[in-house]
Design an enzyme around this catalytic site. Structure first.
Site, PDB file in Angstrom:
ATOM      1  N   ARG A   1     -11.068   3.320  -1.989  1.00 19.13           N
ATOM      2  CA  ARG A   1     -10.674   2.466  -0.853  1.00 19.13           C
ATOM      3  C   ARG A   1     -11.194   3.119   0.431  1.00 19.13           C
ATOM      4  O   ARG A   1     -10.499   3.887   1.082  1.00 19.13           O
ATOM      5  CB  ARG A   1      -9.155   2.325  -0.805  1.00 19.13           C
ATOM      6  CG  ARG A   1      -8.551   1.450  -1.899  1.00 19.13           C
ATOM      7  CD  ARG A   1      -7.044   1.274  -1.700  1.00 19.13           C
ATOM      8  NE  ARG A   1      -6.517   0.176  -2.476  1.00 19.13           N
ATOM      9  CZ  ARG A   1      -5.987   0.304  -3.702  1.00 19.13           C
ATOM     10  NH1 ARG A   1      -5.922   1.470  -4.283  1.00 19.13           N
ATOM     11  NH2 ARG A   1      -5.512  -0.758  -4.335  1.00 19.13           N
TER      12      ARG A   1
ATOM     13  N   HIS B   1       0.804  -1.224   0.000  1.00 18.59           N
ATOM     14  CA  HIS B   1       0.000   0.000   0.000  1.00 18.59           C
ATOM     15  C   HIS B   1       0.837   1.275   0.000  1.00 18.59           C
ATOM     16  O   HIS B   1       0.362   2.324  -0.419  1.00 18.59           O
ATOM     17  CB  HIS B   1      -1.036  -0.044   1.122  1.00 18.59           C
ATOM     18  CG  HIS B   1      -2.179  -0.927   0.757  1.00 18.59           C
ATOM     19  ND1 HIS B   1      -2.231  -2.253   1.117  1.00 18.59           N
ATOM     20  CD2 HIS B   1      -3.260  -0.708  -0.033  1.00 18.59           C
ATOM     21  CE1 HIS B   1      -3.322  -2.791   0.603  1.00 18.59           C
ATOM     22  NE2 HIS B   1      -3.968  -1.879  -0.097  1.00 18.59           N
TER      23      HIS B   1
ATOM     24  N   ASN C   1      -4.023  -7.364  -7.308  1.00 23.06           N
ATOM     25  CA  ASN C   1      -2.991  -7.402  -6.260  1.00 23.06           C
ATOM     26  C   ASN C   1      -3.186  -8.625  -5.372  1.00 23.06           C
ATOM     27  O   ASN C   1      -2.290  -9.456  -5.202  1.00 23.06           O
ATOM     28  CB  ASN C   1      -3.044  -6.145  -5.388  1.00 23.06           C
ATOM     29  CG  ASN C   1      -3.007  -4.878  -6.207  1.00 23.06           C
ATOM     30  OD1 ASN C   1      -2.492  -4.887  -7.315  1.00 23.06           O
ATOM     31  ND2 ASN C   1      -3.555  -3.804  -5.681  1.00 23.06           N
ATOM     32  N   ASP C   2      -4.390  -8.716  -4.811  1.00 25.72           N
ATOM     33  CA  ASP C   2      -4.636  -9.878  -3.957  1.00 25.72           C
ATOM     34  C   ASP C   2      -4.799 -11.147  -4.781  1.00 25.72           C
ATOM     35  O   ASP C   2      -4.373 -12.228  -4.349  1.00 25.72           O
ATOM     36  CB  ASP C   2      -5.874  -9.639  -3.078  1.00 25.72           C
ATOM     37  CG  ASP C   2      -5.520  -8.801  -1.864  1.00 25.72           C
ATOM     38  OD1 ASP C   2      -4.469  -9.078  -1.249  1.00 25.72           O
ATOM     39  OD2 ASP C   2      -6.260  -7.863  -1.541  1.00 25.72           O
TER      40      ASP C   2
ATOM     41  N   CYS D   1      -9.101  -3.305 -11.121  1.00 24.42           N
ATOM     42  CA  CYS D   1      -8.735  -2.183 -10.253  1.00 24.42           C
ATOM     43  C   CYS D   1      -7.441  -2.437  -9.501  1.00 24.42           C
ATOM     44  O   CYS D   1      -7.000  -1.594  -8.734  1.00 24.42           O
ATOM     45  CB  CYS D   1      -9.871  -1.829  -9.306  1.00 24.42           C
ATOM     46  SG  CYS D   1     -10.246  -3.139  -8.140  1.00 24.42           S
TER      47      CYS D   1
ATOM     48  N   ARG E   1       2.267 -10.268  -1.134  1.00 26.32           N
ATOM     49  CA  ARG E   1       2.460  -9.031  -1.908  1.00 26.32           C
ATOM     50  C   ARG E   1       3.363  -8.032  -1.183  1.00 26.32           C
ATOM     51  O   ARG E   1       3.836  -7.079  -1.759  1.00 26.32           O
ATOM     52  CB  ARG E   1       1.101  -8.396  -2.248  1.00 26.32           C
ATOM     53  CG  ARG E   1       0.325  -7.943  -1.040  1.00 26.32           C
ATOM     54  CD  ARG E   1      -1.118  -7.578  -1.375  1.00 26.32           C
ATOM     55  NE  ARG E   1      -1.274  -6.185  -1.742  1.00 26.32           N
ATOM     56  CZ  ARG E   1      -2.459  -5.589  -1.905  1.00 26.32           C
ATOM     57  NH1 ARG E   1      -3.582  -6.289  -1.762  1.00 26.32           N
ATOM     58  NH2 ARG E   1      -2.549  -4.321  -2.215  1.00 26.32           N
TER      59      ARG E   1
ATOM     60  N   GLU F   1     -10.911 -11.096  -6.276  1.00 22.54           N
ATOM     61  CA  GLU F   1      -9.516 -11.016  -5.839  1.00 22.54           C
ATOM     62  C   GLU F   1      -9.088 -12.249  -5.058  1.00 22.54           C
ATOM     63  O   GLU F   1      -8.017 -12.266  -4.454  1.00 22.54           O
ATOM     64  CB  GLU F   1      -9.261  -9.739  -5.032  1.00 22.54           C
ATOM     65  CG  GLU F   1     -10.179  -9.542  -3.853  1.00 22.54           C
ATOM     66  CD  GLU F   1      -9.917  -8.226  -3.089  1.00 22.54           C
ATOM     67  OE1 GLU F   1      -8.841  -7.633  -3.247  1.00 22.54           O
ATOM     68  OE2 GLU F   1     -10.795  -7.824  -2.322  1.00 22.54           O
TER      69      GLU F   1
HETATM   70  C1  PEP Z   1      -6.428  -5.612  -5.114  1.00 23.05           C
HETATM   71  O1  PEP Z   1      -6.284  -6.476  -4.240  1.00 23.05           O
HETATM   72  O2  PEP Z   1      -6.031  -5.748  -6.291  1.00 23.05           O
HETATM   73  C2  PEP Z   1      -7.066  -4.325  -4.773  1.00 23.05           C
HETATM   74  C3  PEP Z   1      -7.357  -3.452  -5.711  1.00 23.05           C
HETATM   75  O3  PEP Z   1      -7.314  -4.039  -3.466  1.00 23.05           O
HETATM   76  P1  PEP Z   1      -6.177  -3.630  -2.399  1.00 23.05           P
HETATM   77  O4  PEP Z   1      -4.919  -3.336  -3.165  1.00 23.05           O
HETATM   78  O5  PEP Z   1      -6.670  -2.438  -1.656  1.00 23.05           O
HETATM   79  O6  PEP Z   1      -6.057  -4.844  -1.549  1.00 23.05           O
HETATM   80 MG    MG Z   2      -7.354  -6.380  -2.363  1.00 29.23          MG
END
Ligand code: PEP
Ligand code: MG
Length: 538
Positions: A292, A185, A450-451, A498, A461, A427
């Protein structure tokens, strides 16, 4: 000296490095204290705080009279009648002084923040600073060095969202962290702020000095410590080139994102605050693809009230109306922790108590957020999205709660839009596998790469050591995206991306082949992605 990390947010910065240290200001709520003793403790803390602020005032006055004024205001706040009476009242009932200060400070903070006036709202942050100072003194802790009021590159082991929200963004031109990866993040926030970021320095991090100047390149991951004249000139040139590229991209600002074969794509923004929404609008976003919402919680000393959330959602909806705003419901947990949630230590927090799991387990928290969202729905084109979904049941329960709250609000006389769209984040591998069933329940999907990458490839990650495995271009992730897109389109719903992969233009042709309908990225990447779509065949 040249060091190397992972380039996580494009940009060039040359500035003083600043090591961020933070102080734990969490407090316990005790109710059996001796009021007299606690009063004395509070008065002592007030004196110490006054001494500290006087010293800061005098030190700053010679350099920056405006900044010095702030310390003077803080000194006055320490003596403020409402503040002192609030604390005394709680102390008289047997509370510990730390708790009394926190409660009173939070109450005044919320009061200032609700006032529709920029100057008064700025006082909210001051109240928080003053009560934080008192709590730190009461806890017997030393002050963390204040952030300098000049351009800095923030250097720290990790840059947690809860720490980042406290940085004075005006002065931060870059950040460098020991840990983390491109999708941690800290990197995501840097991209949304449009500043250079280098993560995963690992052992190289230990070679960074305590102070000095650094030149950083957020694309290559290069960090130069105390650059010489040649290196400085090179970085000046790199910076000028980078700025020139940005100007060239302006050509795509008002263009529609449409591929050569005629597929239309919405290029939306990922945001975490009202300020981000304003920046994203200016940057040319077609809407918001991911708000978010947990950042409202991280930026707050306690659970943000329904009213406070309502105001934030309303503003973002108004900024983008009539275009879509997707608000993702609370995705707290894992690396996004707010102390007042009191989530116990977990061995494996990424797979633990987080997001929709907390919301369905503690419906009173979910209820406050959903009521705020439903009330805001009449101010724009609201889309609500549930995170970390692993089953059909979770979606059904969330929708049921939402529908009950809708009826409740209407009965109370609040207008609620009858055209709110509902979606889920894809995700988790479970959500991909179940995407044919999930598609029957919702209006859209948004793939959180991402997840999804973390869980599919079993690669943390946040862990720089496995960043070679964590790869959103991996064939396994491509296949996950193909399955999701196919199931969404077969059910007649749209699908977006996203996660950070949305801004990876190497993947744009692949996304277009799969007729992805929306790409949601950091504001700074919008034009680059729009150009990539326009240049794609798919
Ligand atoms: C993701 O997991 O790709 C996502 C967009 O959410 P975050 O990065 O806030 O976990
Ligand atoms: Mg996520």
């Amino acid at each position: 000296m040249k060091l190397k990390g992972i380039g996580a947010a494009e940009g060039i910065a040359v500035a003083k490095l600043w090591r961020m240290e933070t102080v734990d200001l969490s407090v316990e709520h005790l109710t059996d204290r001796d009021p007299e003793k606690e009063s004395v403790r509070f008065a002592d803390a007030q004196h110490k705080a006054t001494d500290e602020l006087t010293a800061l005032y005098e030190e700053t006055l010679t350099k920056d009279a405006d900044a010095a004024m702030i310390f003077d205001i803080h000194r006055m706040m320490l003596e403020d009648l409402d503040f002192c009476e609030g604390v005394s009242g709680l102390v008289a009932s047997g509370c510990n002084a730390e708790w009394a200060v926190k409660q009173t400070g939070d109450m005044l903070h919320d009061m200032f923040e609700a006032i529709d006036d920029e100057t008064m709202r700025a006082r909210a942050a001051d109240v928080q600073d003053v009560s934080g100072r008192l709590i730190r003194i009461l806890k017997g802790l030393d002050d963390a060095p204040p952030m300098p009021k000049e351009p800095i590159v923030v250097v720290s082991d990790d840059l947690l969202p809860s720490q980042t929200v406290k940085l004075d963004k005006k002065y931060v031109v870059g950040c460098v962290t020991r840990n983390g990866s491109v999708t941690s993040h800290s990197a995501i926030l840097s991209r949304s702020m449009g500043i250079a970021c280098i993560v995963g320095m690992g052992d190289e991090f230990d070679k960074l000095p305590q102070r000095g100047t650094v030149a950083i390149d957020g694309l290559t991951g290069e960090v130069i410590v105390d650059p010489n004249a040649d290196e400085l000139a090179l970085y000046e040139k790199k910076k000028a080139d980078f700025e020139e590229q940005k100007v060239l991209l302006q050509h795509y600002k008002d263009k529609e994102a449409i591929t050569k074969s005629g597929h239309h794509v919405h290029i939306c923004a990922n945001i975490g605050s009202v300020k981000d929404a304003e920046d994203a609008k200016k940057a040319g976003a077609d809407g918001v693809g991911l708000f978010r919402s947990e950042f409202l919680y991280l930026d707050s000393p306690d659970f943000p009230s329904e009213e406070k959330q309502f105001q934030a959602y309303k503003k973002v909806l108004e900024i983008f109306s009539p275009n879509q705003v997707i608000v993702r419901t609370l995705d707290l947990g894992s690396d996004k922790q707010a102390p007042y949630f009191n989530i116990p230590h977990e061995e494996n927090p990424a797979m633990g108590y987080r997001a929709i799991r907390i919301c369905l387990d503690q419906p009173e928290i979910f209820r406050t957020q959903l009521r705020a969202l439903l009330r805001a729905s009449v101010y724009g084109n609201l889309h609500i999205m549930f995170p970390m979904i692993t089953s059909v049941t979770q979606v059904m329960k969330s929708k049921e709660l939402m529908n009950n709250l809708k009826a409740e609000l209407i009965a109370e006389g609040h207008p609620v839009s009858d055209d709110i769209k509902i979606g889920v984040m894809i995700e988790t591998p479970a959500a991909v596998v179940m995407s044919d069933e999930l598609a029957k329940l919702v209006d859209f999907f948004s793939i959180g790469t991402n997840d999804l990458t973390q869980y599919t490839l079993a690669a943390d990650r946040m862990n720089a050591k496995v960043s070679n495995i964590f790869n959103s271009e991996d064939p396994a992730i491509r296949r996950m995206i193909e399955i999701t897109a196919r199931n969404a389109h077969a059910a007649g719903i749209w699908v977006g991306i996203c996660g950070e992969a949305g801004a990876n233009t190497t993947l744009t042709p692949f996304f277009m082949e799969n007729k992805i309908d929306e790409l949601s990225v950091a504001a700074a990447s919008i034009l680059k992605v729009r150009r990539a779509v326009c240049e794609s065949e798919g």
